[in-house]
Design an enzyme around this catalytic site. Structure first.
Site, PDB file in Angstrom:
ATOM      1  N   ASP A  37       0.863  -1.190   0.000  1.00  0.00           N
ATOM      2  CA  ASP A  37       0.000   0.000   0.000  1.00  0.00           C
ATOM      3  C   ASP A  37       0.891   1.228   0.000  1.00  0.00           C
ATOM      4  OD1 ASP A  37      -1.935   2.046   0.976  1.00  0.00           O
ATOM      5  OD2 ASP A  37      -3.210   0.341   1.461  1.00  0.00           O
ATOM      6  N   ASP A  52       3.495   1.515  -4.538  1.00  0.00           N
ATOM      7  CA  ASP A  52       2.560   2.282  -5.371  1.00  0.00           C
ATOM      8  C   ASP A  52       2.226   1.417  -6.580  1.00  0.00           C
ATOM      9  OD1 ASP A  52       1.245   3.942  -7.136  1.00  0.00           O
ATOM     10  OD2 ASP A  52       2.636   5.632  -6.884  1.00  0.00           O
ATOM     11  N   VAL A  53       0.955   1.006  -6.698  1.00  0.00           N
ATOM     12  CA  VAL A  53       0.586   0.041  -7.761  1.00  0.00           C
ATOM     13  C   VAL A  53       0.678   0.642  -9.162  1.00  0.00           C
ATOM     14  CG1 VAL A  53      -0.898  -1.352  -6.262  1.00  0.00           C
ATOM     15  CG2 VAL A  53      -1.923   0.523  -7.595  1.00  0.00           C
ATOM     16  N   ASN A  79      -6.381  -5.126  -4.854  1.00  0.00           N
ATOM     17  CA  ASN A  79      -7.550  -4.459  -4.267  1.00  0.00           C
ATOM     18  C   ASN A  79      -7.404  -2.943  -4.235  1.00  0.00           C
ATOM     19  OD1 ASN A  79      -9.745  -4.112  -2.005  1.00  0.00           O
ATOM     20  ND2 ASN A  79      -7.840  -3.392  -1.062  1.00  0.00           N
ATOM     21  N   TYR A 146     -14.268   5.298 -12.993  1.00  0.00           N
ATOM     22  CA  TYR A 146     -14.444   4.209 -12.017  1.00  0.00           C
ATOM     23  C   TYR A 146     -15.182   3.046 -12.665  1.00  0.00           C
ATOM     24  CZ  TYR A 146     -15.134   2.016  -7.437  1.00  0.00           C
ATOM     25  OH  TYR A 146     -15.112   1.140  -6.376  1.00  0.00           O
ATOM     26  N   LYS A 150     -13.475  -0.592 -13.484  1.00  0.00           N
ATOM     27  CA  LYS A 150     -13.949  -1.813 -12.815  1.00  0.00           C
ATOM     28  C   LYS A 150     -14.482  -2.831 -13.823  1.00  0.00           C
ATOM     29  CE  LYS A 150     -12.893  -0.561  -8.621  1.00  0.00           C
ATOM     30  NZ  LYS A 150     -11.774  -1.196  -7.922  1.00  0.00           N
TER      31      LYS A 150
END
Ligand SMILES: NC(=O)c1ccc[n+]([C@@H]2O[C@H](COP(=O)([O-])OP(=O)(O)OC[C@H]3O[C@@H](n4cnc5c(N)ncnc54)[C@H](O)[C@@H]3O)[C@@H](O)[C@H]2O)c1
Length: 239
Positions: A37, A52-53, A79, A146, A150
């Site tokens: 995270d 950091d993704v 996630n 968003y 998703k």
């Protein structure tokens, strides 16, 4: 003994909300849980690697760090995610679009890349659960990046499931309805009140309810499940 005893699970966004509840749910099954995270968990009992993704170097460092400490990675929960500023597309803020796509979609794909590289090297199979949302299944009003991100996560997951099935790496996605986490607290109260009205169960879901589904999908008990998009907590089917 649980099917997850001594398994190693990496949870991006594992320092808060659904991710933190998922870390605890893995630990309850005897697994090791690592939060990857940008922020450390308030609870220092959860192992943490700052990650950091959106940054491939950060993800590579995270995988190397986890493997150096635990020797292997058996489960990934991709996630990490952020909410968006809702607007009509005519008023779209390009920078906000890019930020949400970078974290919620590209971040999931990059995380899958570096963790699955490691799982493939181990050649012992593995489980990936990616975080979609009810908004990736049905259209939500004024939701742009968003909803697109998703929906992208859901179909990306199905594609990986068929690609890796013969190598025993399972991919599933979960698509929760609205969940009582800090992410919702970034939204106006009128928005969250309206969300409760859309939930067939008449309340927000609790993070633990989603975590239990994720941990089940990650376990050997679910070894037959691959490529499922699991809609949890009675998520609504229409706006
Ligand atoms: N809360 C809901 O109603 C709901 C519903 C469906 C899906 N989701 C999804 O569930 C996931 C978790 O959300 P939550 O509600 O628990 O939110 P949260 O805000 O409690 O947790 C999100 C975590 O992601 C981390 N994060 C953000 N950007 C990051 C980055 N670039 N790299 C690494 N970590 C990063 C944050 O630091 C935080 O710890 C998100 O993907 C969200 O879209 C939430």
């Amino acid at each position: 003994m649980s099917a997850l005893t001594s398994k190693v699970a990496v949870i991006t966004g594992g320092s808060s909300g659904i991710g933190l509840a998922t870390a605890w749910a893995f630990i309850a099954e005897g697994a090791f849980a690592i939060s990857a995270d940008i922020n450390a968990p308030e609870d220092d009992q959860i192992d943490f690697v700052k990650t950091d993704v959106t940054d491939p170097d950060s993800l590579k460092h995270m995988v190397d760090t986890v493997v150096a400490k635990y020797g292997h990675i058996d489960a990934l929960v991709a996630n990490a995610g952020v909410a968006e500023e809702k607007a009509d597309v005519a008023d779209l803020d390009e920078a906000n679009w890019q930020k949400v796509i970078d974290i919620n979609l590209t971040g999931v794909v990059f995380t899958n890349k570096y963790v699955v590289q490691q799982m493939a090297k181990q050649d012992t199979g593995g489980s990936v659960v990616n975080m979609s949302s009810i908004l990736g299944v049905v259209g939500g009003p004024k939701s742009q990046a968003y909803s697109a991100a998703k929906a992208g996560v859901a179909n990306f997951t199905k594609s990986q499931a068929v690609t890796y099935a013969s190598r025993n790496i399972r991919f599933n996605a979960v698509a929760p309805g609205y969940v009582n986490t800090p992410l919702l607290k970034t939204l106006p109260k009128a928005t969250t009140d309206a969300m409760v009205g859309k939930m067939p169960i008449g309340r927000l879901a609790e993070p633990e309810e989603i975590a239990n589904v994720i941990v089940f999908l990650s376990s050997a008990k679910a070894s037959f499940v691959t490529g499922a998009i699991v809609s949890v907590d009675g998520g609504y089917t229409a706006q």
